[in-house]
Motif scaffolding. Structure first.
Motif, PDB file in Angstrom:
ATOM      1  N   VAL A   1       6.427  -2.868  10.308  1.00  0.00           N
ATOM      2  CA  VAL A   1       6.329  -1.402  10.243  1.00  0.00           C
ATOM      3  C   VAL A   1       4.942  -0.940  10.701  1.00  0.00           C
ATOM      4  O   VAL A   1       4.561   0.200  10.480  1.00  0.00           O
ATOM      5  N   MET A   2       4.210  -1.846  11.344  1.00  0.00           N
ATOM      6  CA  MET A   2       2.828  -1.530  11.707  1.00  0.00           C
ATOM      7  C   MET A   2       2.768  -0.717  12.997  1.00  0.00           C
ATOM      8  O   MET A   2       3.464  -1.014  13.964  1.00  0.00           O
ATOM      9  N   ALA A   3       1.901   0.269  12.997  1.00  0.00           N
ATOM     10  CA  ALA A   3       1.702   1.075  14.204  1.00  0.00           C
ATOM     11  C   ALA A   3       0.883   0.268  15.212  1.00  0.00           C
ATOM     12  O   ALA A   3      -0.095  -0.399  14.856  1.00  0.00           O
TER      13      ALA A   3
ATOM     14  N   GLY B   1       0.848  -1.202   0.000  1.00  0.00           N
ATOM     15  CA  GLY B   1       0.000   0.000   0.000  1.00  0.00           C
ATOM     16  C   GLY B   1       0.873   1.238   0.000  1.00  0.00           C
ATOM     17  O   GLY B   1       1.939   1.261  -0.619  1.00  0.00           O
ATOM     18  N   ARG B   2       0.411   2.264   0.743  1.00  0.00           N
ATOM     19  CA  ARG B   2       1.149   3.534   0.724  1.00  0.00           C
ATOM     20  C   ARG B   2       2.577   3.370   1.245  1.00  0.00           C
ATOM     21  O   ARG B   2       3.539   3.772   0.588  1.00  0.00           O
ATOM     22  N   LEU B   3       2.703   2.746   2.425  1.00  0.00           N
ATOM     23  CA  LEU B   3       4.055   2.617   2.978  1.00  0.00           C
ATOM     24  C   LEU B   3       4.854   1.528   2.256  1.00  0.00           C
ATOM     25  O   LEU B   3       6.038   1.707   1.969  1.00  0.00           O
TER      26      LEU B   3
ATOM     27  N   PRO C   1      -2.530  -8.414  -2.595  1.00  0.00           N
ATOM     28  CA  PRO C   1      -3.789  -8.934  -3.150  1.00  0.00           C
ATOM     29  C   PRO C   1      -4.159  -8.258  -4.470  1.00  0.00           C
ATOM     30  O   PRO C   1      -4.818  -8.864  -5.307  1.00  0.00           O
ATOM     31  N   SER C   2      -3.769  -6.994  -4.643  1.00  0.00           N
ATOM     32  CA  SER C   2      -4.137  -6.313  -5.886  1.00  0.00           C
ATOM     33  C   SER C   2      -2.889  -5.740  -6.551  1.00  0.00           C
ATOM     34  O   SER C   2      -1.843  -5.606  -5.911  1.00  0.00           O
TER      35      SER C   2
ATOM     36  N   LYS D   1      -0.285  -3.208  -7.973  1.00  0.00           N
ATOM     37  CA  LYS D   1       0.156  -1.880  -7.516  1.00  0.00           C
ATOM     38  C   LYS D   1       1.257  -1.387  -8.443  1.00  0.00           C
ATOM     39  O   LYS D   1       2.159  -2.162  -8.803  1.00  0.00           O
TER      40      LYS D   1
ATOM     41  N   ALA E   1       3.783  -5.074   6.227  1.00  0.00           N
ATOM     42  CA  ALA E   1       3.326  -3.691   5.981  1.00  0.00           C
ATOM     43  C   ALA E   1       1.849  -3.655   5.624  1.00  0.00           C
ATOM     44  O   ALA E   1       1.436  -2.950   4.703  1.00  0.00           O
ATOM     45  N   VAL E   2       1.060  -4.446   6.368  1.00  0.00           N
ATOM     46  CA  VAL E   2      -0.394  -4.392   6.173  1.00  0.00           C
ATOM     47  C   VAL E   2      -0.996  -3.579   7.321  1.00  0.00           C
ATOM     48  O   VAL E   2      -0.306  -3.224   8.278  1.00  0.00           O
ATOM     49  N   LYS E   3      -2.282  -3.278   7.217  1.00  0.00           N
ATOM     50  CA  LYS E   3      -2.952  -2.543   8.282  1.00  0.00           C
ATOM     51  C   LYS E   3      -2.926  -3.377   9.570  1.00  0.00           C
ATOM     52  O   LYS E   3      -3.003  -4.608   9.513  1.00  0.00           O
ATOM     53  N   PRO E   4      -2.845  -2.700  10.718  1.00  0.00           N
ATOM     54  CA  PRO E   4      -2.772  -3.447  11.979  1.00  0.00           C
ATOM     55  C   PRO E   4      -3.905  -4.470  12.159  1.00  0.00           C
ATOM     56  O   PRO E   4      -3.688  -5.537  12.738  1.00  0.00           O
TER      57      PRO E   4
ATOM     58  N   LEU F   1       4.090  -9.664  -1.769  1.00  0.00           N
ATOM     59  CA  LEU F   1       2.773 -10.292  -1.656  1.00  0.00           C
ATOM     60  C   LEU F   1       1.731  -9.183  -1.579  1.00  0.00           C
ATOM     61  O   LEU F   1       1.752  -8.360  -0.647  1.00  0.00           O
TER      62      LEU F   1
ATOM     63  N   PRO G   1       8.677   3.958   9.980  1.00  0.00           N
ATOM     64  CA  PRO G   1       9.252   4.891   9.000  1.00  0.00           C
ATOM     65  C   PRO G   1       8.213   5.898   8.504  1.00  0.00           C
ATOM     66  O   PRO G   1       7.007   5.697   8.663  1.00  0.00           O
TER      67      PRO G   1
HETATM   68  N1  LIG Z   1       1.256   5.260   5.539  1.00  0.00           N
HETATM   69  C1  LIG Z   1       2.159   5.690   6.422  1.00  0.00           C
HETATM   70  O1  LIG Z   1       2.628   6.840   6.359  1.00  0.00           O
HETATM   71  C2  LIG Z   1       2.668   4.773   7.514  1.00  0.00           C
HETATM   72  C3  LIG Z   1       3.734   5.199   8.318  1.00  0.00           C
HETATM   73  C4  LIG Z   1       4.219   4.345   9.314  1.00  0.00           C
HETATM   74  C5  LIG Z   1       3.643   3.089   9.491  1.00  0.00           C
HETATM   75  N2  LIG Z   1       2.591   2.702   8.705  1.00  0.00           N
HETATM   76  C6  LIG Z   1       2.034   1.350   8.918  1.00  0.00           C
HETATM   77  O2  LIG Z   1       2.172   0.648   7.707  1.00  0.00           O
HETATM   78  C7  LIG Z   1       1.100  -0.285   7.563  1.00  0.00           C
HETATM   79  C8  LIG Z   1       0.488  -0.099   6.202  1.00  0.00           C
HETATM   80  O3  LIG Z   1      -0.010   1.213   6.121  1.00  0.00           O
HETATM   81  P1  LIG Z   1      -0.391   1.838   4.713  1.00  0.00           P
HETATM   82  O4  LIG Z   1      -0.657   3.278   4.955  1.00  0.00           O
HETATM   83  O5  LIG Z   1       0.602   1.450   3.683  1.00  0.00           O
HETATM   84  O6  LIG Z   1      -1.777   1.082   4.448  1.00  0.00           O
HETATM   85  P2  LIG Z   1      -2.436   0.686   3.053  1.00  0.00           P
HETATM   86  O7  LIG Z   1      -2.117   1.714   2.030  1.00  0.00           O
HETATM   87  O8  LIG Z   1      -3.856   0.359   3.340  1.00  0.00           O
HETATM   88  O9  LIG Z   1      -1.650  -0.646   2.654  1.00  0.00           O
HETATM   89  C9  LIG Z   1      -1.910  -1.880   3.226  1.00  0.00           C
HETATM   90  C10 LIG Z   1      -1.810  -2.880   2.126  1.00  0.00           C
HETATM   91  O10 LIG Z   1      -1.941  -4.180   2.686  1.00  0.00           O
HETATM   92  C11 LIG Z   1      -2.466  -4.992   1.663  1.00  0.00           C
HETATM   93  N3  LIG Z   1      -2.953  -6.239   2.194  1.00  0.00           N
HETATM   94  C12 LIG Z   1      -4.122  -6.502   2.814  1.00  0.00           C
HETATM   95  N4  LIG Z   1      -4.198  -7.817   3.133  1.00  0.00           N
HETATM   96  C13 LIG Z   1      -3.048  -8.387   2.691  1.00  0.00           C
HETATM   97  C14 LIG Z   1      -2.545  -9.708   2.688  1.00  0.00           C
HETATM   98  N5  LIG Z   1      -3.212 -10.714   3.242  1.00  0.00           N
HETATM   99  N6  LIG Z   1      -1.347  -9.946   2.123  1.00  0.00           N
HETATM  100  C15 LIG Z   1      -0.626  -8.945   1.573  1.00  0.00           C
HETATM  101  N7  LIG Z   1      -1.074  -7.659   1.525  1.00  0.00           N
HETATM  102  C16 LIG Z   1      -2.266  -7.398   2.089  1.00  0.00           C
HETATM  103  C17 LIG Z   1      -3.535  -4.127   1.036  1.00  0.00           C
HETATM  104  O11 LIG Z   1      -3.741  -4.597  -0.277  1.00  0.00           O
HETATM  105  P3  LIG Z   1      -4.982  -4.072  -1.199  1.00  0.00           P
HETATM  106  O12 LIG Z   1      -4.649  -2.643  -1.531  1.00  0.00           O
HETATM  107  O13 LIG Z   1      -4.902  -4.960  -2.379  1.00  0.00           O
HETATM  108  O14 LIG Z   1      -6.199  -4.218  -0.369  1.00  0.00           O
HETATM  109  C18 LIG Z   1      -2.928  -2.742   1.082  1.00  0.00           C
HETATM  110  O15 LIG Z   1      -2.358  -2.347  -0.149  1.00  0.00           O
HETATM  111  C19 LIG Z   1       0.112  -0.008   8.700  1.00  0.00           C
HETATM  112  O16 LIG Z   1       0.225  -1.025   9.670  1.00  0.00           O
HETATM  113  C20 LIG Z   1       0.557   1.325   9.270  1.00  0.00           C
HETATM  114  O17 LIG Z   1       0.389   1.373  10.679  1.00  0.00           O
HETATM  115  C21 LIG Z   1       2.098   3.499   7.708  1.00  0.00           C
END
Ligand SMILES: NC(=O)c1ccc[n+]([C@@H]2O[C@H](COP(=O)([O-])OP(=O)(O)OC[C@H]3O[C@@H](n4cnc5c(N)ncnc54)[C@H](OP(=O)(O)O)[C@@H]3O)[C@@H](O)[C@H]2O)c1
Length: 266
Positions: A100-102, A16-18, A42-43, A45, A74-77, A40, A122
């Motif tokens: 890297v999960m919060a 995802g984003r991170l 699911p969709s 990117k 790096a998936v949602k918590p 890995l 990060p």
């Molecule tokens: N964004 C930030 O700035 C930031 C900073 C520090 C920490 N974090 C941590 O990083 C983690 C991800 O955050 P994010 O912002 O990147 O969230 P995000 O954009 O929602 O990305 C999460 C990704 O996980 C994928 N996913 C879901 N189920 C999965 C599975 N079974 N196997 C593999 N991938 C799977 C999703 O795929 P689909 O898109 O296909 O559903 C999605 O792209 C979180 O735990 C967050 O606490 C984020």
């Protein structure tokens, strides 16, 4: 001791984003070679597709995970157990899990994975190799592995205690958004003073860029402020007004403590 992750198999779970930002940073800096990456997702990117072009494997048969040395979660918590549990039997015993999960405790990830865990928090500026990353592990090799993975793309700040990760998340991970919100507030205040919205937005964004450039000097924040705020001048008047009544401190404290409380409730 430096972990040589460049030759290790790195599995990224979640793009995802991170996840995408980390991929971009690792590939741009060569911290991880495309051919050493398994992603890995699911969709589809864009960042994963770009990595595929550099030799990364996307969603290969799970047997491929047996070569992995590092798994970055790096998936949602709320998703991590469902994402990680089906993979554990494919991981070799030397694998390090980098989360890297919060708000997800390393003990919980260890209990599911049975492998040493490092936590890293990060910012997405790892994509431009300009991130900052708080890092913690109680396992020395896991700590070195995580450092080696993030030092090429971030300023890495080791923490003494995992409990500090939530505070680090607020001060680093969330803070860019707090700062953007403040800069937006400055632009709005400029409009209230008669600037056009376009000019105010442009000036405020430019001010943020200038502030970032100041950091590149390596000077401390107080010294950077002192460079701009001459006694009796306009900047000093603005700073004094912000400090008066403690509004600025209160806003920062409120934002950080709310983010910490939210991380603890996840
Ligand atoms: N964004 C930030 O700035 C930031 C900073 C520090 C920490 N974090 C941590 O990083 C983690 C991800 O955050 P994010 O912002 O990147 O969230 P995000 O954009 O929602 O990305 C999460 C990704 O996980 C994928 N996913 C879901 N189920 C999965 C599975 N079974 N196997 C593999 N991938 C799977 C999703 O795929 P689909 O898109 O296909 O559903 C999605 O792209 C979180 O735990 C967050 O606490 C984020």
């Amino acid at each position: 001791m430096t972990a040589d992750v460049s030759r290790d198999g790195v599995v990224l779970i979640g793009c995802g984003r991170l996840g995408s930002a980390m991929l971009e940073g690792w590939l741009a800096t060569g911290a991880v070679a495309g051919s050493d990456l398994i992603i890995l997702s699911p969709s589809e990117k864009p960042a994963a597709e770009a990595a595929r072009g550099r030799g990364a494997r996307i969603n290969p048969p799970l047997d491929a995970l047996r070569q992995a040395k590092t798994v970055v979660l790096a998936v949602k918590p709320a998703m991590w157990r469902d994402a990680l549990t089906p993979l554990v039997s494919y991981l070799n015993h030397e694998v390090i899990i980098v989360s890297v999960m919060a708000g997800v405790r390393s003990e919980d990830v260890f209990n599911v994975s049975g492998r040493p865990v490092a936590r890293v928090m990060p910012t997405t500026a790892v994509a431009q190799a300009q991130g900052v990353a708080a890092i913690w592990s109680d396992d020395a090799w896991a700590l070195e592995t995580a450092k080696a993975l993030f030092e090429p793309v971030a300023d890495v700040a080791p923490l003494d205690d995992e409990a500090l990760m939530d505070a680090a998340t607020a001060v680093a991970g969330s803070a860019p958004a707090f700062i953007y919100a403040f800069v937006q507030g400055l632009a709005d205040a400029g409009v209230a003073q008669g600037l056009s919205p376009e000019a105010a937005a442009r000036l405020a964004r430019g001010a943020l860029r200038s502030a970032g450039a100041g950091l590149e000097t390596g000077e401390g924040l107080d010294a950077l402020i002192a460079r701009i705020a001459s006694p009796g001048g306009t900047t000093r008047a603005g700073l004094d007004a912000m400090a008066d009544g403690g509004d600025l401190t209160r806003a920062a404290e409120t934002a950080v403590s709310a983010a910490v409380a939210r991380a603890r409730s996840l």
